[in-house]
Scaffold this motif. Structure first.
Motif, PDB file in Angstrom:
ATOM      1  N   ALA A 104     -28.019  88.845  88.712  1.00 46.24           N
ATOM      2  CA  ALA A 104     -28.838  88.463  87.557  1.00 46.24           C
ATOM      3  C   ALA A 104     -28.790  89.593  86.526  1.00 46.24           C
ATOM      4  N   ASP A 133     -31.075  85.990  84.070  1.00 45.39           N
ATOM      5  CA  ASP A 133     -30.124  84.879  84.083  1.00 45.39           C
ATOM      6  C   ASP A 133     -28.955  85.199  85.014  1.00 45.39           C
ATOM      7  N   LEU A 185     -34.608  82.897  89.033  1.00 48.46           N
ATOM      8  CA  LEU A 185     -33.334  82.542  89.644  1.00 48.46           C
ATOM      9  C   LEU A 185     -33.458  82.510  91.160  1.00 48.46           C
ATOM     10  N   PRO A 235     -33.342  79.789  84.598  1.00 42.26           N
ATOM     11  CA  PRO A 235     -32.235  80.721  84.342  1.00 42.26           C
ATOM     12  C   PRO A 235     -30.871  80.031  84.353  1.00 42.26           C
TER      13      PRO A 235
END
Length: 424
Positions: A242, A247, A198, A389
């Motif tokens: 995250a 993610d 990410l 992500p």
């Protein structure tokens, strides 16, 4: 460089200073930059074993000068006369004169370079990163990055730009170029344009470090201060943005107790200083928006009318379609989803290379309670996202709405930002 953090920080702080001295004396930025990189690698080998020298800057300058002299001799001593002054300096002596770091930055961000080339050259010449480290940060082969950096240096050399600080009339425009490059480095680090992560922490940290350096050199420049405030206020959310799988966690759902409150406090102080320094520029306005988010104890307490007004001012100042995209979300939170959707008209062509228009349009339809209308936009956004992500997050959103639609559920999520992003 696999070094102790204090030694690594020292090398990266000294790299542009030594490069500045060497480039100014040799008048060959390309060769000087290569020589400094070799000197940094030598220091990374010798200092952990032998200890940091009493005068590390002088050690690096001497090592780089030797390598530059060897380079010149191997090419028939093309610039022997310019190097004589450097060779006359006593070994280990601290170079006299001003810090050339800003001049190096300005040269790396030369207007003739593309943003991608300027970023790569800045990270190597000012950040002290090796070509391999820069390549890893951008997810490209080392050979590809080496060619990009080489072309950038050739472009600078071909421009005929002297190694000298711009005149007072030229300086503001050139500093704006530097800030734009640092802003791009930060954005790429904060949300990677592609790949499995990410964010890229090393790019975020390097952008903040170099921006601190620029502010130390130009403390009266309000936009430099505003950019540093923006970076700190946004990066303060990093610990919460995250989940365990890597993610994205949307801003309204983040655990705000995880935010770095020291960074928030520093960012707010810097924002106040920037606002006192003159009319708010684009980075100061963005910092002001980030500050509204960071001051809100909960997502529901966010002052959306204030954010909408700030985005309006930023849009008038820049005309940037990404600003319009974010203003649409703020408008939806203040005046309802249809107001936000109306602002998206015409953005598809202007932002054709990104998935974010579809992500926002899907979010606003969802906010309006129309899952069926949201689904195709989320599907397109998931298919076009290049950051894995974000792609997983959007795919999960599609699955959630498919299930909701099949069960006859039409209610929106609580929110206030773009799916797949933490906003602000």
């Amino acid at each position: 460089m696999n070094l102790a953090p204090d030694v690594e920080d020292l090398l990266r702080r000294l790299a542009p200073q030594v490069l500045g001295v060497l480039a100014r004396r040799s008048r060959d930025f390309d060769a000087a930059e290569d020589a400094v990189q070799e000197a940094l690698l030598a220091a990374a080998t010798h200092w952990p074993r032998d200890g940091v020298p009493d005068n590390p800057r002088g050690w690096l300058l001497q090592a780089a000068t030797r390598r530059l002299v060897d380079h010149v001799r191997s090419e028939a001593s093309r610039r022997r006369r310019e190097l004589l002054a450097a060779q006359h300096e006593p070994a280990g002596a601290r170079p006299a004169g001003e810090d050339d770091t800003l001049t190096v930055l300005l040269l790396c961000c030369h207007p003739s370079l593309t943003p991608a080339s300027a970023i790569a050259l800045t990270l190597r010449a000012v950040g002290g990163l090796t070509t391999a480290e820069v390549a890893h940060a951008f997810g490209v082969p080392e050979a590809t990055m080496a060619q990009r950096i080489s072309r950038a240096k050739q472009t600078v050399r071909g421009s005929g730009a002297p190694f000298a600080r711009p005149t007072p009339d030229e300086l503001p425009a050139r500093v704006r170029s530097v800030l734009h490059v640092l802003y791009l480095v930060f954005n790429e680090g904060y949300t990677s344009s592609r790949g499995e992560d990410l964010h890229r922490v090393e790019l975020v940290d390097e952008a903040i470090r170099i921006t601190r350096l620029v502010r130390a050199l130009l403390p009266a420049d309000a936009e430099v201060t505003g950019l540093l405030a923006l970076m700190l206020l946004v990066d303060a959310r990093r610990p919460a943005r995250a989940d365990a799988a890597g993610d994205p966690v949307p801003l309204p759902q983040q655990d705000r107790t995880l935010w770095d409150r020291a960074r928030v406090a520093e960012g707010l102080d810097l924002l106040d200083a920037a606002l006192r320094g003159g009319p708010a520029g684009e980075y100061t306005l963005q910092a002001a928006i980030a500050a509204v988010h960071d001051r809100a104890p909960t997502a529901d307490a966010t002052d959306w009318p204030r954010i909408l007004a700030l985005y309006g001012a930023l849009e008038r100042l820049t005309g940037n379609p990404v600003v319009t995209l974010n203003r649409a979300v703020a408008a939806a939170m203040v005046d309802g989803p249809q107001a936000g959707l109306a602002l998206l008209a015409g953005l598809d062509d202007r932002l054709a290379s990104t998935h974010r228009v579809d992500a926002v349009r899907g979010y606003l339809h969802e906010l309006a309670g129309d899952a069926a209308a949201a689904l195709p936009h989320y599907r397109r956004a998931a298919a076009r996202a290049t950051n894995l992500p974000e792609q997983r997050h959007l795919t999960a959103k599609v699955a959630e709405l498919v299930h909701a639609t099949g069960a006859g559920e039409r209610g929106p999520r609580s929110g206030g930002e773009v799916a797949g992003s933490d906003g602000g």
